[in-house]
Motif scaffolding. Structure first.
Motif, PDB file in Angstrom:
ATOM      1  N   SER A 193       0.706  -1.167  -0.074  1.00  0.00           N
ATOM      2  CA  SER A 193      -0.120   0.083  -0.128  1.00  0.00           C
ATOM      3  C   SER A 193       0.923   1.220   0.208  1.00  0.00           C
ATOM      4  CB  SER A 193      -0.879  -0.019   1.287  1.00  0.00           C
ATOM      5  OG  SER A 193      -0.204  -0.068   2.362  1.00  0.00           O
ATOM      6  N   LEU A 194       1.989   1.235   0.770  1.00  0.00           N
ATOM      7  CA  LEU A 194       2.720   2.324   0.690  1.00  0.00           C
ATOM      8  C   LEU A 194       3.346   2.641  -0.534  1.00  0.00           C
ATOM      9  CD1 LEU A 194       4.458   2.024   4.247  1.00  0.00           C
ATOM     10  CD2 LEU A 194       2.698   3.681   3.779  1.00  0.00           C
ATOM     11  N   GLN A 195       3.996   1.467  -1.225  1.00  0.00           N
ATOM     12  CA  GLN A 195       4.598   1.719  -2.555  1.00  0.00           C
ATOM     13  C   GLN A 195       3.489   2.236  -3.442  1.00  0.00           C
ATOM     14  OE1 GLN A 195       6.142  -2.343  -3.356  1.00  0.00           O
ATOM     15  NE2 GLN A 195       7.839  -1.999  -2.370  1.00  0.00           N
ATOM     16  N   LYS A 196       2.226   1.672  -3.613  1.00  0.00           N
ATOM     17  CA  LYS A 196       1.246   2.315  -4.220  1.00  0.00           C
ATOM     18  C   LYS A 196       1.086   3.769  -4.095  1.00  0.00           C
ATOM     19  CE  LYS A 196      -3.535   1.375  -5.810  1.00  0.00           C
ATOM     20  NZ  LYS A 196      -4.716   0.664  -5.529  1.00  0.00           N
ATOM     21  N   LEU A 197       0.790   4.319  -2.927  1.00  0.00           N
ATOM     22  CA  LEU A 197       0.841   5.633  -2.593  1.00  0.00           C
ATOM     23  C   LEU A 197       1.937   6.482  -3.106  1.00  0.00           C
ATOM     24  CD1 LEU A 197      -0.714   5.507   0.929  1.00  0.00           C
ATOM     25  CD2 LEU A 197      -1.996   6.004  -0.936  1.00  0.00           C
ATOM     26  N   LEU A 198       3.146   5.840  -2.854  1.00  0.00           N
ATOM     27  CA  LEU A 198       4.410   6.480  -3.351  1.00  0.00           C
ATOM     28  C   LEU A 198       4.427   6.690  -4.799  1.00  0.00           C
ATOM     29  CD1 LEU A 198       7.097   7.760  -2.733  1.00  0.00           C
ATOM     30  CD2 LEU A 198       8.058   5.378  -2.793  1.00  0.00           C
ATOM     31  N   SER A 199       3.962   5.627  -5.468  1.00  0.00           N
ATOM     32  CA  SER A 199       3.838   5.991  -7.072  1.00  0.00           C
ATOM     33  C   SER A 199       2.906   6.854  -7.385  1.00  0.00           C
ATOM     34  CB  SER A 199       3.638   4.416  -7.682  1.00  0.00           C
ATOM     35  OG  SER A 199       2.290   3.916  -7.344  1.00  0.00           O
ATOM     36  N   GLU A 200       1.388   6.850  -6.876  1.00  0.00           N
ATOM     37  CA  GLU A 200       0.581   7.896  -6.831  1.00  0.00           C
ATOM     38  C   GLU A 200       1.099   9.404  -6.574  1.00  0.00           C
ATOM     39  OE1 GLU A 200      -2.865   6.636  -4.902  1.00  0.00           O
ATOM     40  OE2 GLU A 200      -3.325   4.965  -6.172  1.00  0.00           O
ATOM     41  N   GLU A 205       2.932  14.416  -8.873  1.00  0.00           N
ATOM     42  CA  GLU A 205       3.938  15.364  -8.856  1.00  0.00           C
ATOM     43  C   GLU A 205       4.527  15.666 -10.385  1.00  0.00           C
ATOM     44  OE1 GLU A 205       7.375  14.427  -6.464  1.00  0.00           O
ATOM     45  OE2 GLU A 205       8.057  16.730  -6.389  1.00  0.00           O
ATOM     46  N   LYS A 206       4.651  14.869 -11.032  1.00  0.00           N
ATOM     47  CA  LYS A 206       4.825  14.845 -12.526  1.00  0.00           C
ATOM     48  C   LYS A 206       4.064  15.537 -13.179  1.00  0.00           C
ATOM     49  CE  LYS A 206       7.848  10.801 -12.974  1.00  0.00           C
ATOM     50  NZ  LYS A 206       8.022   9.276 -13.502  1.00  0.00           N
ATOM     51  N   LYS A 211       2.119  20.754 -15.781  1.00  0.00           N
ATOM     52  CA  LYS A 211       1.448  21.820 -15.679  1.00  0.00           C
ATOM     53  C   LYS A 211       2.043  23.361 -15.534  1.00  0.00           C
ATOM     54  CE  LYS A 211      -2.695  19.329 -14.535  1.00  0.00           C
ATOM     55  NZ  LYS A 211      -3.855  19.124 -13.562  1.00  0.00           N
ATOM     56  N   ARG A 212       2.947  23.223 -14.583  1.00  0.00           N
ATOM     57  CA  ARG A 212       3.545  24.440 -14.341  1.00  0.00           C
ATOM     58  C   ARG A 212       4.632  24.867 -15.639  1.00  0.00           C
ATOM     59  NH1 ARG A 212       5.890  23.574  -8.077  1.00  0.00           N
ATOM     60  NH2 ARG A 212       3.620  23.734  -7.184  1.00  0.00           N
ATOM     61  N   GLU A 213       5.174  23.791 -16.258  1.00  0.00           N
ATOM     62  CA  GLU A 213       6.046  24.427 -17.385  1.00  0.00           C
ATOM     63  C   GLU A 213       5.316  24.698 -18.568  1.00  0.00           C
ATOM     64  OE1 GLU A 213       8.093  20.699 -18.126  1.00  0.00           O
ATOM     65  OE2 GLU A 213       9.457  21.098 -16.618  1.00  0.00           O
ATOM     66  N   THR A 214       3.935  24.494 -18.764  1.00  0.00           N
ATOM     67  CA  THR A 214       3.132  24.684 -20.033  1.00  0.00           C
ATOM     68  C   THR A 214       2.905  26.351 -19.852  1.00  0.00           C
ATOM     69  OG1 THR A 214       2.267  22.447 -20.173  1.00  0.00           O
ATOM     70  CG2 THR A 214       0.969  24.173 -21.392  1.00  0.00           C
ATOM     71  N   PRO A 215       2.265  26.678 -18.907  1.00  0.00           N
ATOM     72  CA  PRO A 215       1.789  28.302 -18.998  1.00  0.00           C
ATOM     73  C   PRO A 215       3.063  29.067 -18.840  1.00  0.00           C
ATOM     74  CG  PRO A 215       0.960  27.046 -17.264  1.00  0.00           C
ATOM     75  CD  PRO A 215       1.670  26.052 -17.787  1.00  0.00           C
ATOM     76  N   THR A 216       4.151  28.673 -18.595  1.00  0.00           N
ATOM     77  CA  THR A 216       5.650  29.547 -18.539  1.00  0.00           C
ATOM     78  C   THR A 216       5.961  29.599 -19.801  1.00  0.00           C
ATOM     79  OG1 THR A 216       5.946  28.550 -16.493  1.00  0.00           O
ATOM     80  CG2 THR A 216       7.739  29.716 -17.675  1.00  0.00           C
ATOM     81  N   CYS A 217       5.996  28.430 -20.914  1.00  0.00           N
ATOM     82  CA  CYS A 217       6.281  28.831 -22.452  1.00  0.00           C
ATOM     83  C   CYS A 217       5.346  29.822 -23.043  1.00  0.00           C
ATOM     84  CB  CYS A 217       6.133  27.409 -22.806  1.00  0.00           C
ATOM     85  SG  CYS A 217       7.339  26.242 -22.411  1.00  0.00           S
ATOM     86  N   SER A 218       3.855  29.633 -22.607  1.00  0.00           N
ATOM     87  CA  SER A 218       3.006  30.526 -23.336  1.00  0.00           C
ATOM     88  C   SER A 218       3.279  31.799 -23.088  1.00  0.00           C
ATOM     89  CB  SER A 218       1.640  30.053 -22.951  1.00  0.00           C
ATOM     90  OG  SER A 218       1.137  29.827 -21.635  1.00  0.00           O
ATOM     91  N   GLU A 219       3.434  32.039 -21.691  1.00  0.00           N
ATOM     92  CA  GLU A 219       3.713  33.322 -21.228  1.00  0.00           C
ATOM     93  C   GLU A 219       5.012  33.975 -21.881  1.00  0.00           C
ATOM     94  OE1 GLU A 219       3.866  33.180 -17.190  1.00  0.00           O
ATOM     95  OE2 GLU A 219       1.752  32.789 -16.884  1.00  0.00           O
ATOM     96  N   MET A 220       5.718  33.185 -22.001  1.00  0.00           N
ATOM     97  CA  MET A 220       7.260  33.688 -22.791  1.00  0.00           C
ATOM     98  C   MET A 220       6.694  34.169 -23.993  1.00  0.00           C
ATOM     99  SD  MET A 220       9.877  31.339 -21.207  1.00  0.00           S
ATOM    100  CE  MET A 220      11.095  32.009 -22.267  1.00  0.00           C
ATOM    101  N   THR A 221       6.019  33.491 -24.731  1.00  0.00           N
ATOM    102  CA  THR A 221       5.785  33.813 -26.203  1.00  0.00           C
ATOM    103  C   THR A 221       4.710  35.063 -26.077  1.00  0.00           C
ATOM    104  OG1 THR A 221       5.706  31.290 -26.741  1.00  0.00           O
ATOM    105  CG2 THR A 221       4.779  32.676 -28.269  1.00  0.00           C
ATOM    106  N   ALA A 222       3.707  34.919 -25.368  1.00  0.00           N
ATOM    107  CA  ALA A 222       3.227  36.293 -25.252  1.00  0.00           C
ATOM    108  C   ALA A 222       3.759  37.295 -24.945  1.00  0.00           C
ATOM    109  CB  ALA A 222       2.085  36.122 -24.422  1.00  0.00           C
ATOM    110  N   ALA A 223       4.783  37.523 -24.176  1.00  0.00           N
ATOM    111  CA  ALA A 223       5.670  38.619 -23.852  1.00  0.00           C
ATOM    112  C   ALA A 223       6.553  38.973 -25.043  1.00  0.00           C
ATOM    113  CB  ALA A 223       6.700  38.099 -22.487  1.00  0.00           C
ATOM    114  N   ARG A 224       6.981  38.084 -25.793  1.00  0.00           N
ATOM    115  CA  ARG A 224       7.864  38.330 -26.808  1.00  0.00           C
ATOM    116  C   ARG A 224       6.923  39.203 -28.043  1.00  0.00           C
ATOM    117  NH1 ARG A 224      11.025  32.712 -27.532  1.00  0.00           N
ATOM    118  NH2 ARG A 224      12.588  32.874 -25.561  1.00  0.00           N
ATOM    119  N   ASP A 225       5.765  38.668 -28.234  1.00  0.00           N
ATOM    120  CA  ASP A 225       4.921  39.231 -29.057  1.00  0.00           C
ATOM    121  C   ASP A 225       4.479  40.641 -28.614  1.00  0.00           C
ATOM    122  OD1 ASP A 225       4.915  37.140 -30.391  1.00  0.00           O
ATOM    123  OD2 ASP A 225       3.082  36.118 -29.712  1.00  0.00           O
TER     124      ASP A 225
END
Length: 300
Positions: A193-200, A205-206, A211-225
């Motif tokens: 059970s602990l191994q299952k919780l750890l994998s979940e 976390e991944k 999700k954190r990396e995707t908005p950052t790229c779009s924001e950088m593109t909008a800033a450049r524009d």
């Protein structure tokens, strides 16, 4: 006083059985009395301690070792029957005994015996001593038998207790094994059970990092524009009026076209203006543009 009776055979009369009784008080080395009989006659003699010491010196042996050899020779059962040889002369009443080593024999001792006047009394005493010895041995045997029976009962009791202990031990081991199996299975389930919780948790976390990396790229593109649009807007504001400067522009175009090896400076000026905007140098560029326009007017 201790007594020992043994049965011996003489080398001169091997078919006739003689009985030899040895009697001593403290030890055999302190002196002993020899009584010899053939069932009809009897002879007796005494060996003192000094005679024993003299015999040991004559044989160049230590007294303790010599007394030990005497005990083996005169006491029955001390050694093999063919290890010692006895001799007796009825005429001289001389008794001697030897020890045989393979094919060699050497004399251990000898003594002078005297014939007993009433051999019946000696034989009677000898028989009484034998009976007393038998009775004593029987009493010892009975005592040992009782002791053996007691030890056998104790052994059976101990064996029964031991079997009970073994049975109890096996029962305890089986109970502990069953409990251990239960605890082990619970631990295994907990680990899974602990191994299952750890994998979940790792998967969650991944996903959060993605999700954190995707908005950052779009924001950088909008800033450049936005930066590019702002730079193009400023260039549009700084352009001169096409109706007032049309003749001058046509003349400049003709001169630029007619002159060779002239590069177009508009793109480089555009990039320069963008860099100066980011670096906070817009006032300088605004002050330099009227000077460039006056220089071009004087040139034309």
């Amino acid at each position: 006083m201790e007594r020992k009776v043994s049965r011996i055979h003489f080398a001169s009369e091997p078919d006739i059985i003689h009985f030899l009784q040895v009697t001593w008080e403290k030890t055999l080395g302190s002196g002993f009395v020899i009584t010899l009989t053939d069932g009809h006659s009897a002879w007796t003699g005494t060996v003192c301690e000094s005679a024993i010491s003299q015999e040991a010196d004559d044989m160049a042996m230590e007294k303790e070792k010599y007394v030990d050899e005497l005990s083996k020779a005169l006491v029955s059962g001390a050694g093999p029957a063919d290890s010692y040889k006895f001799n007796f002369s009825k005429e001289s009443c001389h008794f001697s005994f030897e020890k045989i080593l393979k094919d060699v024999s050497f004399r251990l001792g000898s003594c002078k015996l005297e014939k007993v006047a009433s051999p019946a009394e000696v034989i009677r005493d000898l028989i009484c001593d034998c009976l007393d010895t038998i009775t004593e041995n029987q009493a010892k045997n009975e005592h040992l038998q009782k002791e053996n029976e007691r030890l056998l009962r104790d052994w059976n009791d101990v064996q029964g207790r031991f079997e009970n202990c073994v049975s109890a031990k096996e029962a305890v081991e089986n109970d502990l094994y069953k409990r251990f199996i239960l605890v082990l299975n619970e631990k295994k389930a907990k680990i899974r059970s602990l191994q299952k919780l750890l994998s979940e948790f790792q998967e969650l976390e991944k996903n959060i990092e993605h999700k954190r990396e995707t908005p950052t790229c779009s924001e950088m593109t909008a800033a450049r524009d936005s930066i590019y649009n702002a730079s193009t807007d400023e260039e549009g504001e700084n352009l001169p009026d096409p109706s007032g400067s049309a003749p001058a522009t046509l003349r400049r175009d003709d001169s630029i076209i007619s002159s060779p090896d002239v590069t177009d400076i508009a793109p480089s000026r555009k990039r320069r203006q963008q860099m100066q905007k980011h670096l906070g140098t817009e006032p300088k560029m605004a002050a330099q543009e009227p000077q460039l326009q006056e220089q071009e007017k004087t040139r034309w």
